[in-house]
Each structure stands twice: as C-alpha cells, then as structure tokens.
Write a protein that holds these residues in place. Structure first.
Motif, mmCIF file in Angstrom:
data_model
loop_
_atom_site.group_PDB
_atom_site.id
_atom_site.type_symbol
_atom_site.label_atom_id
_atom_site.label_comp_id
_atom_site.label_asym_id
_atom_site.label_seq_id
_atom_site.Cartn_x
_atom_site.Cartn_y
_atom_site.Cartn_z
ATOM 1 N N ASP A 25 18.731 -27.872 4.377
ATOM 2 C CA ASP A 25 19.950 -27.667 4.814
ATOM 3 C C ASP A 25 20.451 -26.335 3.908
ATOM 4 O O ASP A 25 19.631 -25.786 3.144
ATOM 5 C CB ASP A 25 20.987 -28.694 4.355
ATOM 6 C CG ASP A 25 21.048 -29.517 3.036
ATOM 7 O OD1 ASP A 25 20.945 -28.489 2.072
ATOM 8 O OD2 ASP A 25 21.377 -30.655 2.831
ATOM 9 N N ASP A 26 21.800 -26.135 3.746
ATOM 10 C CA ASP A 26 22.257 -24.917 2.996
ATOM 11 C C ASP A 26 22.112 -25.119 1.385
ATOM 12 O O ASP A 26 22.263 -24.087 0.712
ATOM 13 C CB ASP A 26 23.653 -24.472 3.285
ATOM 14 C CG ASP A 26 24.825 -25.688 2.821
ATOM 15 O OD1 ASP A 26 24.207 -26.829 2.681
ATOM 16 O OD2 ASP A 26 25.926 -25.524 2.898
ATOM 17 N N ARG A 27 21.658 -26.307 1.093
ATOM 18 C CA ARG A 27 21.430 -26.362 -0.398
ATOM 19 C C ARG A 27 20.003 -26.046 -0.622
ATOM 20 O O ARG A 27 19.540 -25.565 -1.949
ATOM 21 C CB ARG A 27 21.596 -27.888 -0.985
ATOM 22 C CG ARG A 27 23.249 -28.205 -0.583
ATOM 23 C CD ARG A 27 23.385 -29.670 -0.872
ATOM 24 N NE ARG A 27 22.502 -30.372 -0.100
ATOM 25 C CZ ARG A 27 22.002 -31.779 -0.052
ATOM 26 N NH1 ARG A 27 22.256 -32.443 -1.161
ATOM 27 N NH2 ARG A 27 21.346 -32.242 0.818
ATOM 28 N N GLY A 28 19.066 -26.224 0.302
ATOM 29 C CA GLY A 28 17.568 -25.872 0.037
ATOM 30 C C GLY A 28 17.069 -26.751 0.809
ATOM 31 O O GLY A 28 17.206 -27.100 2.128
ATOM 32 N N TYR A 29 15.867 -27.438 0.269
ATOM 33 C CA TYR A 29 14.990 -28.488 1.057
ATOM 34 C C TYR A 29 14.340 -29.395 0.314
ATOM 35 O O TYR A 29 14.346 -29.447 -1.091
ATOM 36 C CB TYR A 29 13.868 -27.714 1.726
ATOM 37 C CG TYR A 29 12.667 -27.253 0.852
ATOM 38 C CD1 TYR A 29 11.900 -28.191 0.586
ATOM 39 C CD2 TYR A 29 12.888 -25.845 0.153
ATOM 40 C CE1 TYR A 29 10.660 -27.707 -0.337
ATOM 41 C CE2 TYR A 29 11.617 -25.529 -0.516
ATOM 42 C CZ TYR A 29 10.705 -26.379 -0.956
ATOM 43 O OH TYR A 29 9.679 -25.993 -1.849
#
Length: 193
Positions: A25-29
């Motif tokens: 997601d927009d935070r990373g993986y």
C-alpha cells in the motif's frame, strides 16, 4: 498460500522459481520471505541450517561454485539491486546433466530461486550494487569448494554483461579466474561431457 512456484524450470528437475505474495500500500509492502508450511505444501521439504548474505558492486561475478562432498540445497534471493543468477546441473545420471538455467533476481521482482544439491551456482551483478541472500541446507566447508569456469563454451551461459562493460571488465576472485572447464570436470568425475 503466500507463494507461487514454477517447478522444473527449463525442464531441469528440481529447479524452482518462487514468487512470494506481496501485500503493498502507500506505506510500503509486506511479504513472507520463507514459510516452511507453504514450502512443504509445494513439495519443497528442506531443512535450512545457515543464512548467508553478500554485497557486491556492478560487474562482480561469483561462481560457478559447488561443494564437492558436502553439497548444499540453496534458496537464493536479492534484497537490493539486481543479479543474473545461474544454476548448472552436475547431478550424475541426470537427463539434464550440463544444462543450465539463468534468471534475473532483483529487489523489485522479489523472486527466489531454489537450487537443489548437485548444481554449480553463480551470479553476475548487473545493477550498480546488489545484496544477495541465501539459505543453505549444510554448513560451509572451506576445503570442499569446487568451481566451473563461468565462460565455459560447453556450458554457454549468456551472461548479460552490464552496459558499458565487456567480459574482460568483469570482476572475479582469484579462485574463480582459474575454475575448471566443463570437460575437465567431466573427465575428473568420469562422466560423459
């Protein structure tokens, strides 16, 4: 299941390319880099005893290596950068003896390569820098090393030489510069080349 497995790649029994499920997601993986239950469900029942990691700059070629008397199964992956990874079948009696398979492993594609005992293994760093990780099923025995010449014409690996470099620019260890030819290996082991 958190992985998909392509088995017997290039028609070589036992070689597998493993692609983990990545949740991003927009935070990373997030991903599981190893799950014993998933591996066993795919028929990959290994007991790993050591984790290794190396860092190399562009143009470093490590290999083609194998352990003579204490062979190792290897599960390899790249956590930074990109390498071209190669396995050569040296299993006596194998219908694909001498055949190889190469795959691009990268931090981006997150693929893993399962290489069973009886293979020579090596990789070439094609990015500016790469960090390479691998799990093995036996401990390293420094007096048990063997190697094949990376550029042996009978094996004929098509290494993707990094842009701006030639084969002569590749960076090899002193040992890798003098690895045996495929024909020398076959003669030493009494197998047909």
């Amino acid at each position: 299941m958190a992985i998909t497995v392509e088995k017997n790649v290039n028609g070589i029994e036992g070689l597998c390319v493993i692609t983990p499920k990545v949740f991003g997601d927009d935070r990373g993986y997030f991903m599981e880099t190893y799950n014993e239950n998933d591996m066993k469900a795919e028929g990959l029942d290994y007991v790993f005893v050591q984790d290794n990691q190396s860092a190399s700059k562009k143009g470093v070629l490590r290999g083609l290596h194998f352990q003579k008397n204490f062979p190792q199964d290897k599960l390899v992956r790249v956590i930074s950068g990109e390498v071209y990874d190669v396995a050569v079948d040296l299993r006596e009696g194998s219908p694909t003896f001498g055949k190889h398979y190469g795959i691009l492993l990268s931090a981006e594609n997150k693929k893993q390569f399962m290489i069973p005992k009886g293979f020579a293994h090596g990789f070439l760093v094609v990015s500016e820098y790469a960090e390479f990780c691998y799990k093995v099923t036996d401990f390293y025995h420094p007096n048990d090393e063997g190697g094949l010449a990376f550029d042996d014409p009978d094996i004929n690996v098509q290494w993707p030489i990094p842009e701006g470099m030639t084969k002569d620019d590749l960076i090899l260890s002193g040992k890798d510069k003098v690895n045996a030819s495929y024909k020398e290996y076959c003669k030493e082991h009494g197998v047909q080349a």
